[in-house]
Design a protein around this motif. Structure first.
Motif, PDB file in Angstrom:
ATOM      1  N   TRP A   1      51.210 -10.334 131.916  1.00  0.00           N
ATOM      2  CA  TRP A   1      50.056  -9.533 132.352  1.00  0.00           C
ATOM      3  C   TRP A   1      50.413  -8.059 132.513  1.00  0.00           C
ATOM      4  O   TRP A   1      49.770  -7.206 131.905  1.00  0.00           O
ATOM      5  CB  TRP A   1      49.498 -10.104 133.669  1.00  0.00           C
ATOM      6  CG  TRP A   1      49.100 -11.534 133.493  1.00  0.00           C
ATOM      7  CD1 TRP A   1      49.865 -12.635 133.784  1.00  0.00           C
ATOM      8  CD2 TRP A   1      47.902 -12.031 132.911  1.00  0.00           C
ATOM      9  NE1 TRP A   1      49.194 -13.783 133.433  1.00  0.00           N
ATOM     10  CE2 TRP A   1      47.989 -13.439 132.902  1.00  0.00           C
ATOM     11  CE3 TRP A   1      46.754 -11.428 132.411  1.00  0.00           C
ATOM     12  CZ2 TRP A   1      46.977 -14.248 132.406  1.00  0.00           C
ATOM     13  CZ3 TRP A   1      45.732 -12.235 131.920  1.00  0.00           C
ATOM     14  CH2 TRP A   1      45.847 -13.622 131.917  1.00  0.00           C
ATOM     15  N   HIS A   2      51.379  -7.732 133.356  1.00  0.00           N
ATOM     16  CA  HIS A   2      51.740  -6.323 133.583  1.00  0.00           C
ATOM     17  C   HIS A   2      53.227  -6.085 133.405  1.00  0.00           C
ATOM     18  O   HIS A   2      53.768  -5.084 133.851  1.00  0.00           O
ATOM     19  CB  HIS A   2      51.295  -5.877 134.987  1.00  0.00           C
ATOM     20  CG  HIS A   2      49.889  -6.239 135.283  1.00  0.00           C
ATOM     21  ND1 HIS A   2      49.542  -7.195 136.198  1.00  0.00           N
ATOM     22  CD2 HIS A   2      48.730  -5.817 134.707  1.00  0.00           C
ATOM     23  CE1 HIS A   2      48.225  -7.348 136.208  1.00  0.00           C
ATOM     24  NE2 HIS A   2      47.711  -6.527 135.311  1.00  0.00           N
ATOM     25  N   ARG A   3      53.884  -7.078 132.788  1.00  0.00           N
ATOM     26  CA  ARG A   3      55.286  -6.978 132.365  1.00  0.00           C
ATOM     27  C   ARG A   3      56.294  -6.789 133.488  1.00  0.00           C
ATOM     28  O   ARG A   3      57.353  -6.199 133.260  1.00  0.00           O
ATOM     29  CB  ARG A   3      55.446  -5.908 131.285  1.00  0.00           C
ATOM     30  CG  ARG A   3      54.657  -6.264 130.045  1.00  0.00           C
ATOM     31  CD  ARG A   3      54.960  -5.343 128.893  1.00  0.00           C
ATOM     32  NE  ARG A   3      54.014  -5.582 127.801  1.00  0.00           N
ATOM     33  CZ  ARG A   3      53.864  -4.785 126.775  1.00  0.00           C
ATOM     34  NH1 ARG A   3      54.602  -3.700 126.670  1.00  0.00           N
ATOM     35  NH2 ARG A   3      52.992  -5.066 125.840  1.00  0.00           N
ATOM     36  N   SER A   4      55.968  -7.269 134.665  1.00  0.00           N
ATOM     37  CA  SER A   4      57.042  -7.352 135.663  1.00  0.00           C
ATOM     38  C   SER A   4      58.079  -8.322 135.118  1.00  0.00           C
ATOM     39  O   SER A   4      57.737  -9.262 134.401  1.00  0.00           O
ATOM     40  CB  SER A   4      56.501  -7.857 137.006  1.00  0.00           C
ATOM     41  OG  SER A   4      55.696  -6.880 137.614  1.00  0.00           O
TER      42      SER A   4
ATOM     43  N   CYS B   1      56.498 -11.150 132.810  1.00  0.00           N
ATOM     44  CA  CYS B   1      55.115 -11.568 133.050  1.00  0.00           C
ATOM     45  C   CYS B   1      54.235 -11.064 131.907  1.00  0.00           C
ATOM     46  O   CYS B   1      54.319  -9.899 131.513  1.00  0.00           O
ATOM     47  CB  CYS B   1      54.636 -11.006 134.388  1.00  0.00           C
ATOM     48  SG  CYS B   1      52.898 -11.361 134.713  1.00  0.00           S
TER      49      CYS B   1
ATOM     50  N   HIS C   1      53.380 -10.556 141.589  1.00  0.00           N
ATOM     51  CA  HIS C   1      52.611  -9.308 141.592  1.00  0.00           C
ATOM     52  C   HIS C   1      51.156  -9.578 141.948  1.00  0.00           C
ATOM     53  O   HIS C   1      50.713  -9.265 143.039  1.00  0.00           O
ATOM     54  CB  HIS C   1      52.746  -8.601 140.227  1.00  0.00           C
ATOM     55  CG  HIS C   1      51.931  -7.355 140.122  1.00  0.00           C
ATOM     56  ND1 HIS C   1      51.131  -7.083 139.039  1.00  0.00           N
ATOM     57  CD2 HIS C   1      51.772  -6.318 140.973  1.00  0.00           C
ATOM     58  CE1 HIS C   1      50.528  -5.919 139.228  1.00  0.00           C
ATOM     59  NE2 HIS C   1      50.914  -5.441 140.399  1.00  0.00           N
ATOM     60  N   LEU C   2      50.404 -10.209 141.064  1.00  0.00           N
ATOM     61  CA  LEU C   2      48.991 -10.479 141.344  1.00  0.00           C
ATOM     62  C   LEU C   2      48.651 -11.959 141.227  1.00  0.00           C
ATOM     63  O   LEU C   2      47.504 -12.313 140.990  1.00  0.00           O
ATOM     64  CB  LEU C   2      48.087  -9.640 140.416  1.00  0.00           C
ATOM     65  CG  LEU C   2      48.182  -8.125 140.590  1.00  0.00           C
ATOM     66  CD1 LEU C   2      47.231  -7.404 139.638  1.00  0.00           C
ATOM     67  CD2 LEU C   2      47.897  -7.706 142.031  1.00  0.00           C
TER      68      LEU C   2
ATOM     69  N   CYS D   1      53.028 -15.360 139.221  1.00  0.00           N
ATOM     70  CA  CYS D   1      53.737 -14.079 139.294  1.00  0.00           C
ATOM     71  C   CYS D   1      53.518 -13.487 140.687  1.00  0.00           C
ATOM     72  O   CYS D   1      52.385 -13.458 141.178  1.00  0.00           O
ATOM     73  CB  CYS D   1      53.189 -13.128 138.223  1.00  0.00           C
ATOM     74  SG  CYS D   1      53.918 -11.485 138.316  1.00  0.00           S
TER      75      CYS D   1
ATOM     76  N   LEU E   1      49.091 -14.129 138.964  1.00  0.00           N
ATOM     77  CA  LEU E   1      48.616 -14.631 137.671  1.00  0.00           C
ATOM     78  C   LEU E   1      49.696 -15.524 137.056  1.00  0.00           C
ATOM     79  O   LEU E   1      50.885 -15.401 137.385  1.00  0.00           O
ATOM     80  CB  LEU E   1      48.275 -13.448 136.741  1.00  0.00           C
ATOM     81  CG  LEU E   1      47.119 -12.577 137.256  1.00  0.00           C
ATOM     82  CD1 LEU E   1      46.956 -11.328 136.401  1.00  0.00           C
ATOM     83  CD2 LEU E   1      45.823 -13.364 137.300  1.00  0.00           C
TER      84      LEU E   1
HETATM   85  S1  FES Z   1      50.515 -10.421 137.492  1.00  0.00           S
HETATM   86 FE1  FES Z   1      52.545 -10.390 136.760  1.00  0.00          FE
HETATM   87  S2  FES Z   1      53.014  -8.313 136.604  1.00  0.00           S
HETATM   88 FE2  FES Z   1      50.976  -8.338 137.306  1.00  0.00          FE
END
Ligand code: FES
Length: 117
Positions: free
Chosen positions: A65-68, A63, A45-46, A43, A48
């Motif tokens: 993890w944080h739903r991006s 995602c 974002h981070l 992802c 993951l």
């Molecule tokens: S790691 Fe995917 S939205 Fe944070």
């Protein structure tokens, strides 16, 4: 474009996923509605893994993890770090919105091919 045959088409059932290691990249190969998609498993974002991400009715991946949310065809960001409420937006500020890396896919000779630059 360097095309690499990654699997035979019948090796992946509908809604099934497979991680493919190509050089330094780990590609998430998915079969959804009889179409194949290849995206980075990281992802943006981070960084993951997206492996357990849900696919939506309009062909996006969310995602876990944080739903991006990203368009599976273009990688475009549809939603950026919306989870958990409140904290998600804060986490979203850790990195500016970045599209998901997507790879072109073609079917040829009964196989699934992924294009690399
Ligand atoms: S790691 Fe995917 S939205 Fe944070």
């Amino acid at each position: 474009m360097n095309w690499v045959k990654v699997i035979e088409a019948d090796e992946l059932e509908e809604s099934e996923r497979k991680l493919i290691k190509l050089g330094e990249q780990t590609i998430l190969l998915m079969r959804e509605k009889d179409r194949f998609y290849a995206v980075s498993n990281q992802c943006p974002h981070l960084k993951l893994p997206l492996l357990k991400g849900k696919v939506t009715a309009d062909n996006s991946i969310v995602c876990p993890w944080h739903r991006s949310e990203f368009d599976l065809t273009t990688g475009e960001v549809k939603e950026w770090s919306s989870w958990p409420p409140g904290l998600g937006k804060l986490l979203g500020c850790l990195k500016r919105e970045t599209a998901l890396t997507v790879f072109p896919v073609k079917m040829e000779e009964g196989g699934v091919w992924v294009g690399l630059d």
